[in-house]
Design a protein around this motif. Structure first.
Motif, PDB file in Angstrom:
ATOM      1  N   ASP A  75       0.802  -1.224   0.000  1.00  0.00           N
ATOM      2  CA  ASP A  75       0.000   0.000   0.000  1.00  0.00           C
ATOM      3  C   ASP A  75       0.837   1.278   0.000  1.00  0.00           C
ATOM      4  O   ASP A  75       0.288   2.380   0.076  1.00  0.00           O
ATOM      5  CB  ASP A  75      -0.938  -0.001   1.213  1.00  0.00           C
ATOM      6  N   GLU A  77       2.518   4.258  -1.542  1.00  0.00           N
ATOM      7  CA  GLU A  77       2.290   4.952  -2.804  1.00  0.00           C
ATOM      8  C   GLU A  77       3.591   5.491  -3.377  1.00  0.00           C
ATOM      9  O   GLU A  77       4.517   5.846  -2.647  1.00  0.00           O
ATOM     10  CB  GLU A  77       1.282   6.094  -2.603  1.00  0.00           C
ATOM     11  N   THR A  86      -0.248   2.687  -5.751  1.00  0.00           N
ATOM     12  CA  THR A  86       0.366   1.841  -4.719  1.00  0.00           C
ATOM     13  C   THR A  86       1.408   0.933  -5.374  1.00  0.00           C
ATOM     14  O   THR A  86       1.348   0.652  -6.580  1.00  0.00           O
ATOM     15  CB  THR A  86      -0.679   0.972  -4.010  1.00  0.00           C
ATOM     16  N   TYR A  87       2.334   0.441  -4.554  1.00  0.00           N
ATOM     17  CA  TYR A  87       3.407  -0.387  -5.106  1.00  0.00           C
ATOM     18  C   TYR A  87       2.865  -1.683  -5.700  1.00  0.00           C
ATOM     19  O   TYR A  87       3.344  -2.138  -6.746  1.00  0.00           O
ATOM     20  CB  TYR A  87       4.434  -0.693  -4.014  1.00  0.00           C
TER      21      TYR A  87
END
Length: 307
Positions: A75, A77, A86-87
């Motif tokens: 989660d 960013e 998000t990743y």
């Protein structure tokens, strides 16, 4: 080990229709990885660049994001070329699905070039096994200690390229034991992007060849420039892999350590010149030398070898 023994297959591996090992042409791989940034158009352009340069194969990376991304990072960013996300969404953004890989499979076949990938988890091994044109798999250096993945790869029965960056001799030995030595090819690598010349340690090619006498030895380079990769060929690498990109300024952590299309053309050209120039190590007088000999040598000497 004699050259005759090597060329009989003790240190050769199959890559599709090609044999890789001493006595055979260097197998050259353009590592696309995720430098396509999720664009199938860019993937095709990179396949084109590799095929036109004379590479034998291109390689991708395949991950299941939920397995390969630590849960505490999902989660977070980050800013990307496609906006802030998000990743975990970013990891999905740069992964190709089955439809995209089917298109890659078809396109590579049309261009007459092999393709394979580095699966980073067991579901990705199962995913890649759906494509009949994939004749080998690669173990990324980061995955060398993942026994579950190694066992899944061994079970495919295909040639496995094992990169040895960021790994100790003991870890390498353990990975070879898990994979078995019959179907593997070892790749010396330094897992820094880009890797400085003083950390490339190209003499490890000889060390690996002595330590694993029945295994072909290759080189996976992450350096800037071409000279040291060419040196690896001169030192005996049977397999060479370099990251490739359309533009080193593109988004992505691997781009700066990658080779652009014009550099790739020079790299493959020079690899072929070097392997041709190495010869067989048997001293002889060439016909082309007879004229200069007659003109320049004042004392003829003994023409025949003493019996």
């Amino acid at each position: 080990m004699s050259q005759t023994q090597e060329t009989r297959g003790i240190r050769t591996r199959k890559f599709g229709e090609r044999l890789v090992g001493p006595g055979h042409p260097v197998y050259v791989v353009g590592e696309i990885g995720i430098n396509h940034n999720g664009s199938l158009e860019d993937a095709f352009a990179l396949i084109d660049a590799a095929a036109e340069a004379g590479c034998d194969a291109v390689k991708f990376q395949k991950r299941t994001p939920e397995i390969c991304t630590p849960r505490d990072q999902w989660d977070i960013e980050r800013d990307t070329p496609w906006g802030r996300m998000t990743y975990i969404d970013y990891r999905h953004r740069v992964e190709f699905d089955e439809e995209a890989y089917a298109a890659i499979d078809t396109y590579a076949a049309q261009r007459g070039i092999d393709w394979f990938a580095s699966p980073w988890d067991v579901p990705s091994v199962e995913f890649l096994e759906r494509f009949g044109n994939v004749k080998a798999h690669k173990v990324a250096s980061a995955s060398l200690t993942d026994d579950e993945l190694l066992r899944a790869l061994r079970a495919t029965g295909k040639t496995i390229v094992l990169s040895t960056g960021m790994s100790t001799p003991g870890q390498i030995r353990h990975a070879v034991e898990v994979l078995g030595s019959d179907n593997i090819l070892l790749c010396h690598a330094t897992s820094t992007y880009p890797a400085p010349a003083e950390e490339l340690n190209l003499r490890m090619l000889g060390t690996l060849a002595r330590e694993y006498p029945n295994v072909p030895i290759g080189y996976s380079g992450h350096e800037i420039g071409l000279q040291t990769t060419l040196a690896a060929v001169a030192l005996g690498a049977s397999f060479v892999e370099r990251h490739i990109t359309l533009d080193r300024a593109n988004w992505g952590s691997d781009q700066a350590a990658s080779v652009e299309p014009q550099g790739l053309v020079r790299l493959v050209r020079d690899i072929r010149i070097i392997e041709e120039s190495l010869g067989d190590g048997v001293k002889r007088v060439y016909d082309s030398e007879l004229g200069p000999m007659k003109k320049l040598r004042r004392v003829p000497g003994v023409l025949a070898e003493a019996s």
